[in-house]
Structures are given as structure tokens and as C-alpha cells.
Write an enzyme that holds these catalytic residues in place. Structure first.
Site, PDB file in Angstrom:
ATOM      1  CG  HIS A 119      -1.712   1.159   1.367  1.00 42.95           C
ATOM      2  ND1 HIS A 119      -3.277   1.378   1.079  1.00 42.95           N
ATOM      3  CD2 HIS A 119      -1.341   2.556   1.600  1.00 42.95           C
ATOM      4  CE1 HIS A 119      -3.699   2.334   1.562  1.00 42.95           C
ATOM      5  NE2 HIS A 119      -2.578   3.298   1.853  1.00 42.95           N
ATOM      6  CD  GLU A 120       1.686   3.566   3.651  1.00 42.65           C
ATOM      7  OE1 GLU A 120       1.743   4.730   3.217  1.00 42.65           O
ATOM      8  OE2 GLU A 120       0.649   3.392   4.310  1.00 42.65           O
TER       9      GLU A 120
END
Length: 168
Positions: free
Chosen positions: A133-134
């Protein structure tokens, strides 16, 4: 150290491709600021530099209960992944909205640590999902990009409502 403003969609700065960090010593203050900003949130577990309007390829993550075990990833790349599954995600840049997204449940990530030393992390489950996600933020991608157009519209309505309430 400073708490930075977290950008929310549809801010165009969230869509900028990050630039590789060539001098890790020069981004130490930014790393500290990212961690301080993350720790000021109620429920954030990760933050990427583009979420605060910066172009450096830096991610900070802390899954610890006491928020005292930061993982700093400079120039991170997912080099392999396996076993995709659906799981619910949220994002500090898409406040008050959660949706199921398909991600690898196991990944291998290569990066530099905050001292510029190479890291190779093989992980699974929640940390693997948070890393993906990051790292997506570094390419200008948000988790809602994986959703149908209708769900993307729903997400943006929630964000607009959140921003109106915050502006009061």
C-alpha cells in the site's frame, strides 16, 4: 521535527512519481517528520512521502502497539509476491473510506534503511499488505485505484464530506 499536513485525494501531488533518494543523510529530517506525522494520527500504520507533498521515495511504517518500532524504507521496491487475497484497506489520504483490495499476502521488498544500508525483507500478512500500500504511493497510486469506478466515486464523496467537516 514537525507534524506535516497529510494530503487528501484528489490532490494532484498524490499522483506524482517519487524520485529515488541518492543522499540518505540529506533526508533524515524528512524521515523524522514523517514518523512524527504518522504518530500524530489516530490509526495510521504507514505513511509515504508523497502523502505530505514530498517527492522522495521514502516510506515509514510502525505496526507496534506502542508505536515505538518504526520501519523506514528508502527507495523500496517489491521484488516478488505470492498468494493474492482480498483484504480491507483504508488510507490517511482517503479518510473515512475502507474497501477490499486484492494484494499479495507474502512479499519480498528491497530498500535502504535510514542509514543507507541495504535491506531485504521477506514478510507476510499485514506487514506485506501495508508495504505494498505504502510503496504504491511512491508511484502515485492510491488503494482506490484498484476499485470499480462506482466505488471510486463513493470514496471521493466520503473524502469531500470529510474535508468539508474538517474545514469548519
Amino acid at each position: 521535527m514537525a507534524v506535516l499536513e497529510i494530503l487528501t485525494a484528489p490532490d494532484p501531488r498524490l499522483r506524482v512519481q517519487s524520485k529515488e533518494v541518492t543522499d540518505v543523510a540529506a533526508v533524515q529530517t524528512l524521515i523524522d517528520d514523517l514518523l512524527e506525522t504518522l504518530y500524530e494520527t489516530d490509526n495510521g500504520v504507514g505513511l509515504a512521502a508523497p502523502q505530505v507533498g514530498r517527492e522522495e521515495a521514502i516510506v515509514v511504517i510502525d505496526l507496534s502497539e506502542n508505536r515505538d518500532e518504526p520501519l523506514v524504507l528508502v527507495n523500496p521496491k517489491v521484488v516478488s509476491g505470492s498468494n493474492k487475497e482480498m483484504g480491507q484497506e483504508g488510507c490517511l489520504s482517503v479518510p473515512d473510506y475502507y474497501a477490499d483490495v486484492e494484494r499479495y499476502t507474502s512479499v519480498v521488498v528491497e530498500a535502504l534503511d535510514r542509514d543507507g544500508k541495504p535491506l531485504r525483507i521477506e514478510t507476510s500478512e499485514f506487514l506485506a499488505i501495508v508495504m505494498q500500500h505504502e510503496i504504491d504511493h511512491l508511484s502515485g497510486n492510491l488503494f482506490i485505484d484498484y476499485l470499480s469506478p462506482l466505488k471510486q466515486q463513493m470514496a471521493m464523496k466520503k473524502v469531500k464530506k470529510h474535508n468539508k467537516l474538517r474545514a469548519r
